[in-house]
Enzyme design. Sequence first.
Site, PDB file in Angstrom:
ATOM      1  N   ASP A 154       0.920  -1.145   0.180  1.00 31.07           N
ATOM      2  CA  ASP A 154      -0.075  -0.014  -0.073  1.00 31.07           C
ATOM      3  C   ASP A 154       0.851   1.401  -0.032  1.00 31.07           C
ATOM      4  O   ASP A 154       1.851   1.383   0.877  1.00 31.07           O
ATOM      5  CB  ASP A 154      -0.964  -0.146   1.118  1.00 31.07           C
ATOM      6  CG  ASP A 154      -1.845   1.241   1.220  1.00 31.07           C
ATOM      7  OD1 ASP A 154      -2.765   1.382   0.456  1.00 31.07           O
ATOM      8  OD2 ASP A 154      -1.636   1.961   2.431  1.00 31.07           O
TER       9      ASP A 154
ATOM     10  N   GLU B 258       0.989  -1.050  -5.728  1.00 34.54           N
ATOM     11  CA  GLU B 258      -0.102  -0.302  -5.808  1.00 34.54           C
ATOM     12  C   GLU B 258       0.410   1.083  -5.882  1.00 34.54           C
ATOM     13  O   GLU B 258       0.709   1.775  -4.954  1.00 34.54           O
ATOM     14  CB  GLU B 258      -1.214  -0.239  -4.587  1.00 34.54           C
ATOM     15  CG  GLU B 258      -2.224   0.472  -4.702  1.00 34.54           C
ATOM     16  CD  GLU B 258      -2.421   1.672  -3.838  1.00 34.54           C
ATOM     17  OE1 GLU B 258      -3.390   2.466  -3.898  1.00 34.54           O
ATOM     18  OE2 GLU B 258      -1.299   2.232  -3.080  1.00 34.54           O
TER      19      GLU B 258
ATOM     20  N   ARG C 150     -16.639   6.962  -1.235  1.00 36.26           N
ATOM     21  CA  ARG C 150     -15.999   5.852  -1.685  1.00 36.26           C
ATOM     22  C   ARG C 150     -17.144   4.651  -1.161  1.00 36.26           C
ATOM     23  O   ARG C 150     -17.090   3.424  -1.683  1.00 36.26           O
ATOM     24  CB  ARG C 150     -14.897   5.361  -1.265  1.00 36.26           C
ATOM     25  CG  ARG C 150     -13.761   6.185  -2.250  1.00 36.26           C
ATOM     26  CD  ARG C 150     -12.284   5.847  -1.504  1.00 36.26           C
ATOM     27  NE  ARG C 150     -12.443   6.414  -0.131  1.00 36.26           N
ATOM     28  CZ  ARG C 150     -11.114   6.277   0.328  1.00 36.26           C
ATOM     29  NH1 ARG C 150     -10.051   6.024  -0.339  1.00 36.26           N
ATOM     30  NH2 ARG C 150     -10.923   6.877   1.713  1.00 36.26           N
TER      31      ARG C 150
END
Length: 606
Positions: free
Chosen positions: A263, A305, A494
Site C-alpha cells: 500500500d 499499488e 467511496r
Amino acid sequence: MYKEQLVDNMAHLTGLLYTLYGDRWDFYDILGRLQKIMKDASEQRSASYLKDDDEEALECAKRNDRPWYLRQDSVGMMLYVDLFAGDLKGLVQKIPYLKDLGINYVHLMPLFDCPKEENDGGYAISSYRKVQDKLGSMEDLKKLAGEFHKEGIHLVLDFVFNHTSSEHEWAKKALSGDGFYENFYYVYRNKKIVDKWNSSLREIFPQVRRGSFTYVNELGGWVWTTFNSYQWDLNYSNPEVFLAMVKEMLFIANLGVSVLRLDALAFVWKEEGTACESLPKAHTLIKAFECVAKIAAPSLLFKSEAIVHPDQVVQYIGKDECILSYNPLQMALFWNSIATRDTRLLNLSLGKRWNVPAGCAWVNYIRCHDDIGWTFSDEDAASIGINGYDHRLFLNKFFTARFEGSFANGEAFQLNPQTGDCRICGTMASLSGLEQAISLGNELYKKMALERMKMMYATLFALPGIPLLYAGDERAVLNDYSYRESAYKSSDSRWVHRIKTDWERKGECPEQKKFASFVKMLIGLRAKEEMLGGSQVFFYPVQDKRVFAFRRNTIHVVANFSESNASFKIDAWSENSTDLLSGKKYNNHLAQDLGPYEVRWLKENI
C-alpha cells in the site's frame, strides 16, 4: 532450503541495505539481527504447508515453468469480509460460491485492527497481529487461509507499510515520551522545518487537511501524515523501523498469504527538497523487503499499488521488486474510452507501457474498492490533440452526471470546488448506465448498459495478466447511497460502492442476471484457452477509433467501445476464425463489422 536461499541472496540484500544504512556504525549488527528474524520466520514456515508452497515456487522457477499468476485460469476477486460474508467464519462458508464462479485469487480488504471510527477504510493499522473484532480472530484468519489453500485459492492481503494508525502501540509509546519509538515516525518541533518540507510536497487530501503534517499536542510538535491525520508515516531512514516491519511482514506471510499488496509504496522514502514520491531509495527499500521474502518466504509475491504517473508505475515492476502490479492506466482508460467512444488514447498508452519484465504480470480491473483517478499521461493525450487538464474536467462531469448525454451515475471524491478536480466513485454498473436506465424505465438504455458492461469485461478477460473482479460487480450491483446517512461515512463517497452483498438477490433485474451469467461464462471460457495465459500480446494500430483490438497468439480480440456500428480488419494467416464468445465463424480477409458494444474473440481456424 533457508540456507540455500540465504547464500543465494544475502549478498544482494546486504548491498541494498548498505545503500540505505551503510553509514551507520552498527550496520553489521543490523544485518545479524535481520538474519535471525528471517531464520525464525523460515523455521515457522517449515512446520506448515507453506514449506511445500516455497519448494514448489523455487522448482517452478528452476524449470522455467509458467507461474500460477500467468495461467489462463487465474481469476481474482477483491472483497470486504464483513460486507461479503459477515466475518471470517462466514467467508469460509462462501468458498463454494467462489469456486463455482471460478475465482482462485482472493484479495481481502484491510482486516487488521484499526481505530473504531475514522480509519481510512481499514488502512490505518493499529496492530498487524490482531484482526478487527467484528471479523473474528487470528485463528479464524489462519483457518480461512488453510481452507483457501485446500481449494487452490491464493490469499491476498494488504501490507500497509508506509504508515500506522496513531493508535498503534509504537505511536502510543511515542506519545508517552519514549524516544526510541518517537524515532519510528517523523516528528518536528520547529515549524520552519515543517514548512520547508511542505514546500515541495503534494497535498493528497487537500479537502481534509492542508499540508502533510499534523500538530499533536502530546508531542508538542508536528507528525508527518501524508494521508490522514491519524495515519502517521513511518521513518524508514531509521533501520529499527525496517527491522520491525520485516517482522510484521513475515508474520502476515506465515498466516498463509500468497500475495501482499504494498500500500502507498511510492511514499515510503523521504528526502528534503523532493516531492517524496517514487524516490530511488523507495525502490531500494521495496527491493530489500522483497529480498527478505525471497530468503525467508520464497513463495510470497508482492503486488504494487502505485497510483502515480504511468511511466512511474512500471518502474515498480520486476522480479526483484513487485512481480505483480495493479494496472490503473488500463482501468482509467477503459472508462475514458466508453465516455469518449474513442480508443486512441487507450491504444497509444497501453502499447507504450504494457510490456513488463519476463515472469511479471499486470492485475487488470474495471473497478475496485477505491476511487477512479485519471492517471493517463498528459504527453500521450497531447500527441493526439487532447488537453489533459480540460479532458479530466470533462471526464469528471461525465461520470458524475453533470454532462449532457451522460449515462453514468457516479459520485465525486475529494472535489475541489475551485478547480473542478476530483476523483470518481461508483459501482461498475452505475457508471456504465444501468442505474440511469432502470430509473428512466428505458428498455433501449438497459440493453445498451448491458452490452457496455459485457464488452468491457470480455475485453478485460482477454488481456494478459490476472483479471480482477470487485465483489458485487460480477452481479452488476448498483450504487448504495445509504452511506450519506452515516456520521462516519458521509464525507467519504467511496462508500457508495462499498456495498453489503445481498445473497437473496432481492429486486435483481433481468439485465443483472444476464450479466452474472455472462461473467461466469467468460471465466470458464478463458480457463479453457491456453493461448490466453502467459504474457504475449500485440496491440493493433487504430483503424477505427471506436475499436480497440489486440492479438493473443492466434486469438484476435476486437471490441467496439461505442453504441454505433464500427469496422475493423484483423491480420490473420488463416482464411477464417471462430468467435469464441458467440460460436460464429468469420472470414479473416474481410473487415469485421461490429454492432454496438460488440466484442469478438476470433480464434483462427488453422
